[in-house]
Every structure is written in structure tokens, then in C-alpha cells.
Design a protein around this motif. Structure first.
Motif, PDB file in Angstrom:
ATOM      1  N   MET A   1       5.360  -0.211   2.993  1.00  0.00           N
ATOM      2  CA  MET A   1       6.310  -1.153   2.421  1.00  0.00           C
ATOM      3  C   MET A   1       7.059  -1.814   3.593  1.00  0.00           C
ATOM      4  SD  MET A   1       7.419   1.111  -0.907  1.00  0.00           S
ATOM      5  CE  MET A   1       7.428   2.698  -0.059  1.00  0.00           C
ATOM      6  N   HIS A   2       8.361  -2.030   3.470  1.00  0.00           N
ATOM      7  CA  HIS A   2       9.040  -2.681   4.589  1.00  0.00           C
ATOM      8  C   HIS A   2       8.958  -1.819   5.839  1.00  0.00           C
ATOM      9  CE1 HIS A   2      11.787  -5.156   6.842  1.00  0.00           C
ATOM     10  NE2 HIS A   2      12.553  -4.099   7.060  1.00  0.00           N
ATOM     11  N   THR A   3       9.393  -0.589   5.744  1.00  0.00           N
ATOM     12  CA  THR A   3       9.272   0.323   6.892  1.00  0.00           C
ATOM     13  C   THR A   3       8.628   1.643   6.501  1.00  0.00           C
ATOM     14  OG1 THR A   3      11.483   1.269   6.514  1.00  0.00           O
ATOM     15  CG2 THR A   3      11.333  -0.614   7.995  1.00  0.00           C
ATOM     16  N   THR A   4       8.457   1.890   5.203  1.00  0.00           N
ATOM     17  CA  THR A   4       8.044   3.197   4.714  1.00  0.00           C
ATOM     18  C   THR A   4       6.559   3.245   4.388  1.00  0.00           C
ATOM     19  OG1 THR A   4      10.233   3.327   3.678  1.00  0.00           O
ATOM     20  CG2 THR A   4       8.625   5.009   3.065  1.00  0.00           C
ATOM     21  N   LEU A   5       5.864   4.254   4.914  1.00  0.00           N
ATOM     22  CA  LEU A   5       4.498   4.497   4.517  1.00  0.00           C
ATOM     23  C   LEU A   5       4.501   5.043   3.091  1.00  0.00           C
ATOM     24  CD1 LEU A   5       3.029   6.208   7.709  1.00  0.00           C
ATOM     25  CD2 LEU A   5       2.726   3.850   6.977  1.00  0.00           C
ATOM     26  N   THR A   6       3.601   4.556   2.231  1.00  0.00           N
ATOM     27  CA  THR A   6       3.582   4.986   0.844  1.00  0.00           C
ATOM     28  C   THR A   6       3.098   6.428   0.754  1.00  0.00           C
ATOM     29  OG1 THR A   6       1.326   4.161   0.502  1.00  0.00           O
ATOM     30  CG2 THR A   6       3.132   2.642   0.032  1.00  0.00           C
ATOM     31  N   ARG A   7       3.525   7.105  -0.305  1.00  0.00           N
ATOM     32  CA  ARG A   7       3.138   8.498  -0.474  1.00  0.00           C
ATOM     33  C   ARG A   7       1.644   8.629  -0.761  1.00  0.00           C
ATOM     34  NH1 ARG A   7       7.442  12.118  -0.372  1.00  0.00           N
ATOM     35  NH2 ARG A   7       9.042  11.016   0.832  1.00  0.00           N
ATOM     36  N   SER A   8       1.060   7.612  -1.407  1.00  0.00           N
ATOM     37  CA  SER A   8      -0.388   7.661  -1.653  1.00  0.00           C
ATOM     38  C   SER A   8      -1.159   7.635  -0.363  1.00  0.00           C
ATOM     39  CB  SER A   8      -0.811   6.480  -2.540  1.00  0.00           C
ATOM     40  OG  SER A   8      -0.517   5.248  -1.896  1.00  0.00           O
TER      41      SER A   8
END
Length: 306
Positions: free
Chosen positions: A298-305
Motif C-alpha cells: 500500500m502506501h508504505t505497508t506490505l499487505t498481509r497476503s
């Protein structure tokens, strides 16, 4: 916004708000993140389309997601194309990435980069799936407008070198306390508090929410590449921001002059949105839809999937 304010509006305790936010953050990767307004800084962000060999899209997307200068890294169009944003924090790094590193890879068969000329914004509430607040509650949660002073972000209108550690910390955790930010940046807490307030008041710094749209039941997502008559560009861009299905829209350079992201409950809802809403906008002459197969960052966060 303080948890105490949310608690007051929603009629629950501040401890409940804090506990629920921590649970969403820890279990689902929901996170408040800060962003810089590149246009106010006099810099440019870029939307990039990368076409890869079938076996290379995921490794290339993962490598891009790990870079601090990328956002919204997504696999689209059957998994052979990558869409991502490259920010303008370091223009030399961006130039190296777009002109040297990516074109040099034998696994990348095509690359198009589009400069974001204008990002359209709206005060519209959240996307479909985020219902639950009454109009009165929304009004009470909207922060008051503040008039940025002429020197609020520095006399040169720039983020200074000593600001960058603070900006990076806020990009990672926009809900970090002033004490935590002071510890990370090795600055006095009162200095951190004052500088954050100045950057927000100037409009240089704003906050967003990193959240996987799948958590809101939005399973059908797409990137739209739209060709609009120049005379209608502002009107179409502004109209798109009024749709809850459209969290982002910007005018760009390139063969199409508008890019937008769309999130709908399912493919039927996406089809209806394209044929009823987009088709009804005067000035739209061409539309290309790139379905999002998987979000990597996302903006800075890697998705949990991921």
C-alpha cells in the motif's frame, strides 16, 4: 486525531478505541501513515506500468515494494503487468530507477512512466464498505480547517534535511506519539511537536490510512487509464472524486491523460460502475481497465497476503 475525540463521538471509552486500533494494526496491517504533498514541494510523483515475462512479475513487484520510494505496488492485467507509484522524495534515485535499473532487466519487456500533473481531491467520506457513521458523526470527526501561515513550512517552502527522519518516522507510523518520534529522531519532544504542527498546517504533510480494501469487502479492484478531452479534464477528474468507488484520481502525461483506481464489491458492481457512471461522463473518449490481481504494497505497508 486523538483517540479521546473518536471515543467521544462514538460513545465508547478511549481504551476501547486504542485497543481496537492496535488489534486492526497487529492482525490486519491497518495503519495510519503520513504523506508529503509532492506538488507543494515542487516535485513530481510518477505512475509506472511495467510489463514483465510471466515468471518475473512477482519477484520484480516484491523488489519494488521493498524500496522506500515506491507505493501502491500491484499486479494487474493477468499478473504480467505491475502498477506502482514512484514518489519524488529523491529525484536522483527515481531517475536511476526509471532510466537505468528497470530497463536493464531482461525480465522486463516494457515500461511506461507517467508524471502526475494534478491530483484531484475531495471531502467525500470513505469507500463503500466503510459505512456506519451518521452524517452528524462524520461532521464531528472532520478536523477544523487551519489557515497555513506563509512561513509555516520554512521560508523556502521546502522540507529541510533535518525534517526527513521525522517524515520517515511518520510515514511508518502516523499515530506515533511525540515522545516516540522524539526518541526516533533524537530531537526534543517540544521541537518535534512544533515541527509536526507546522508541516500539517502548511499542507505539506497529511495523513492517510493503509488498509487492504479486501477487509472492507471490496474484492474487485482496477486501475483505469482514461482519455479525456482537454477541455473536460478538470470536470471529469472532479466528478470522479465524488464517487466512493474511486479513492484516487490524477491527471497525467502520456497517451491517456487521467489515471484512477477503483474498488467495488464484486465484478458485477465494477461493470455497472464502468457502464453507468464512467460512460456517462461527458468528454471521456477512451477507457482502458487493468484489473488488480494482487496488492503487494500500500502506501508504505506490505499487505498481509504478501
Amino acid at each position: 486525531m486523538p483517540f479521546s475525540r473518536m471515543a467521544e463521538v462514538l460513545g465508547v471509552s478511549e481504551q476501547t478505541i486504542a485497543r481496537r486500533y492496535r488489534r486492526m494494526r497487529d492482525e490486519h496491517g491497518v495503519r495510519v501513515v503520513a504523506q508529503l504533498d509532492s506538488q507543494r514541494l515542487g516535485r513530481s510523483d510518477w505512475a509506472v506500468r511495467i510489463r514483465c515475462t510471466p515468471d518475473a512479475a512477482m519477484p520484480v513487484a516484491t523488489a519494488l515494494a521493498r524500496r522506500p520510494d515506491t507505493a501502491w505496488v500491484q499486479l494487474t492485467s493477468g499478473g504480467t503487468e505491475i502498477f506502482c507509484m514512484v514518489n519524488a522524495h529523491d529525484e536522483r534515485q527515481r531517475t536511476t530507477l526509471l532510466l537505468e535499473q528497470l530497463p536493464a532487466s531482461s525480465r522486463i519487456v516494457g515500461l511506461d512512466a507517467y508524471c502526475l500533473l494534478h491530483v484531484f481531491t475531495s471531502d467525500t467520506s470513505g469507500p463503500p464498505g466503510a459505512e456506519g457513521l451518521s452524517p452528524d458523526e462524520v461532521d464531528r470527526l472532520v478536523p477544523p480547517c487551519r489557515d497555513p501561515g506563509p512561513d509555516a513550512a520554512g521560508s523556502d517552502g521546502e522540507v529541510s534535511e533535518e525534517d526527513w527522519p521525522l517524515v520517515r518516522a511518520l510515514e511508518e507510523d502516523g499515530r506515533g506519539t511525540h515522545r516516540e518520534l522524539a526518541a526516533r529522531t533524537h530531537r526534543h519532544e517540544s521541537t518535534v511537536r512544533r515541527r509536526v504542527d507546522e508541516l500539517i498546517a502548511s499542507g505539506m504533510l497529511f495523513f492517510d490510512l493503509d488498509i487492504d480494501s479486501g477487509l472492507l469487502g471490496l474484492r474487485s479492484r482496477a486501475i483505469l487509464w482514461v482519455s479525456v478531452a482537454p477541455s473536460a479534464l478538470m470536470a471529469v477528474g472532479a466528478a470522479l472524486t465524488d464517487y466512493r468507488e474511486v479513492p484516487f484520481v490524477a491527471a497525467t502525461t502520456g497517451p491517456t491523460n487521467l489515471v484512477a483506481s477503483v474498488a467495488c464489491h464484486d465484478d458485477v458492481a465494477l461493470f455497472e460502475f464502468l457502464t453507468r457512471e464512467i460512460a456517462g461522463l461527458e468528454g471521456v473518449s477512451h477507457l482502458e481497465t487493468s484489473p488488480v490481481i494482487r496488492s503487494i504494497k500500500m502506501h508504505t505497508t506490505l499487505t498481509r497476503s504478501h
